[in-house]
Design a protein around this motif. Sequence first.
Motif, short mmCIF file in Angstrom:
data_model
loop_
_atom_site.label_atom_id
_atom_site.label_comp_id
_atom_site.label_asym_id
_atom_site.label_seq_id
_atom_site.Cartn_x
_atom_site.Cartn_y
_atom_site.Cartn_z
N LYS A 299 51.12 32.56 32.61
CA LYS A 299 51.19 33.78 31.81
C LYS A 299 49.80 34.37 31.61
O LYS A 299 49.61 35.60 31.67
N ALA A 300 48.84 33.51 31.37
CA ALA A 300 47.46 33.97 31.18
C ALA A 300 46.94 34.65 32.44
O ALA A 300 46.26 35.69 32.38
N LEU A 301 47.25 34.07 33.60
CA LEU A 301 46.81 34.66 34.87
C LEU A 301 47.42 36.04 35.08
O LEU A 301 46.73 37.00 35.45
N VAL B 269 45.76 38.58 32.66
CA VAL B 269 44.37 38.96 32.92
C VAL B 269 44.27 39.80 34.20
O VAL B 269 43.42 40.70 34.30
N GLU B 270 45.12 39.54 35.20
CA GLU B 270 45.09 40.37 36.40
C GLU B 270 45.51 41.81 36.09
O GLU B 270 44.92 42.76 36.60
N ARG B 271 46.51 41.95 35.21
CA ARG B 271 46.90 43.31 34.80
C ARG B 271 45.76 43.95 34.01
O ARG B 271 45.44 45.13 34.20
N ARG B 272 45.15 43.18 33.11
CA ARG B 272 44.10 43.73 32.24
C ARG B 272 42.88 44.18 33.04
O ARG B 272 42.29 45.22 32.76
N LEU C 178 43.47 38.12 41.89
CA LEU C 178 42.61 36.97 42.13
C LEU C 178 43.07 36.21 43.37
O LEU C 178 44.27 36.16 43.67
N SER C 179 42.13 35.61 44.07
CA SER C 179 42.49 34.74 45.19
C SER C 179 43.04 33.43 44.63
O SER C 179 42.90 33.13 43.45
N ILE D 69 40.67 36.19 28.54
CA ILE D 69 41.84 35.42 28.07
C ILE D 69 41.56 34.82 26.70
O ILE D 69 42.37 34.93 25.77
N PHE D 70 40.41 34.19 26.54
CA PHE D 70 40.13 33.50 25.28
C PHE D 70 39.80 34.48 24.16
O PHE D 70 40.11 34.21 22.99
N LEU D 71 39.17 35.59 24.49
CA LEU D 71 38.93 36.60 23.45
C LEU D 71 40.25 37.19 22.97
O LEU D 71 40.42 37.49 21.77
#
Length: 746
Positions: free
Chosen positions: A317-319, A322-325, A330-331, A367-369
């Motif tokens: 879910k995090a991946l 963050v890709e949308r954001r 990402l590879s 992600i962490f922020l």
Amino acid sequence: MAQRLTGQIELVNFTNAETGFTIARVRVEGRDHPVTVVGTLLAPVPGEVLEMEGEFTHHPRFGEQFKVERFTTTVPATVHGIRRYLGSGLIKGLGPVMAGRIVDRFGNETLDVIDRQIERLAEVEGIGPKRIALLSEAWRAQREIREVMLFLQSHGVGTGYAVRIFRRYGGRAAALVRENPYRLATEIEGIGFLTADRIAEKIGFPRDAPMRVAAGILYVLQGLAEEGHVFFPEGALSERVRESLAVGPDLIAEGLRSLAAAQQLVIEAALPDAAGAAAGERAVFLAGLYRCELQAAAKLKALLEVPARPPALDAEKALAWVERRLAIELSENQREAVRAAAGKKLLVITGGPGTGKTTIVTAILKIFLHLRARVLLAAPTGRAAKRLSEATGQEARTIHRLLEYHPQRGGFQRDEQNPLDGDLLIVDEASMIDTLLAHHLLKAVPPAARLVLVGDVDQLPSVGPGSVLADIIDSGAVPVVRLTDIFRQASRSRIVVNAHRINEGLMPEPGAGAAEDPGQDFFFIEREDPEQALAVILDLVTRRIPRRFGFDPMSEIQVLTPMHRGVVGASNLNRRLQAALNPGEGGVARGELVFRPGDKVMQVRNNYDKEVFNGDIGRIGTVAMDRRELTVLFDGRELTYDFAELDEIVLAYAVSVHKAQGSEYPAVVFPVLTQHYLLLQRNLLYTAVTRARRLAVIVGTRRAPAARGHRRHPPRPHPGPEKHPPHPPLHPPARPPPLPLTPKKI
């Protein structure tokens, strides 16, 4: 040839209580007007008589000055001089009026009375027991200053160092130096073993004195630590000490035993695979380094055992989020790194140029922020921290600033008792972290925090002792993600492509385009003769690169070199480039160097008072001969250097590859010749090429890099055994608790 001058201080225009630098007017017999003297004097007092050695110089603004190199002081002999001397403020509460009464009463015998019969001052109206006590104490202090300065200067100690010694030891200085001159090497800034050894020789210490041998062993070990070694095999160390001190093996063995007993060094059995150590040979550590390494390993192990805060995330879910954001894809290699950061307590991310390390750091940060975690970003140098901040849009600090180094309070303010306020710490350029800095950093990481170390393990190891990042990876105790994919945009750069070729043991190659193609970013100019290579380098920096690419030769082109000596070594290159780029008269000399306004310089020692660190590059602003100081501009900050501090900077038109770690330059010029064979391992050439952002030019012969290109794991760029510790960094062997030593501060 030094000139001699004797005169009485008429007026002290300026004096620095800490450094002793003074500007004064001195009345000299036979001259109509007082002479202006400048130099290091200790507690100068009007009326005092100076016997000086030095030379007359001409200042363009202030005219003739006498530059003091050595001096001795005596008390005045005339009634007028004594009156000025006592009334100068020498003694608190004794002004010109009271000084006049004393001199009127005792005349030429005044100072003799103060020295031997001070109680007679009660004969003077207005002087009671309290004032006599104050006068006695001040007089004793002045006498101590004169005696100590005379002793130190008679044994070859310059006035600048003599002031430092007196500030440290006070009136006990002469006695302490007579007892053990070698303590100066460890207790007085700027005085090393060689200077202390010269003083000891003048005092009469024999060459085989146990005190000298012990100090010499520590001196050699400290030099090895500066080369990068955490320890050194006992046999090789003894040989180096023998060469340095010209003493026998029995004396060296006894010196090692005495230092171990005094807990100044630690001797233990080396592991069988410790590089350079014979089977069964022992390893010798400086005690502070031994403790730092042991405790850093223990701290990493403890961090692995404490659950993380916040707990593990849903990595997939995090991946996706963050890709949308970030609007990127990402590879798989990068996804692996983000997953690991989401689920692991400790993580190492390593990869070469163009493999997306910065993109991963940005993704992890976002992600962490988003989870409202407290995130800290840091890097070993100011330049690396600035790049990290620009790339991520978040504040990044040097590790020293992060740990709140405070020179006045002593050391780092962040530690186990006062840990960092963060849930996640990301450290970039981690290959530059040495054992000492790792020890202090890990002490300050909260037990529940996550730690991500990012760096290129294939670069040269840290300048300081230890190979922290490589050892953590080799331990197998910490998860490691190796980035291997070169992204499309980066793959168009011959700098990136050739960096990876070098790392794979292949020869670098220029691009397929024409040599005059403005898009070309990598060139190899073949020259075998060092003088011809030097001429090409000078032409490249001063004419060809600025004309074709528009780079400023002072601020955007950096010459890197494998060595300090030789035709294309740093020393000669700096002299020749300075003459070409910043010619002129004047400036201040230090040894063979001359520093002029506009010169490009590098800080070569951490200076926490100035907040400038080893490897920082700046430009000289002004050189003030009258105040004996110059200014240097570092990233918009103007810092002042007393001439006594000039050993902290060097010319930086050309610098060693080691000193360039953590830096990037628009253009890099790098000589590689067969004379560099012993230094040209793969990681040195790889590090040099990866310092270039937009242009890399190698000048030399292809045979030089090819000579050692087949080695997959090249040795260190300095002679001697490798600096890997004799035990795995994360699994210290069972042993008694660490010795109660204070580790060396950095």
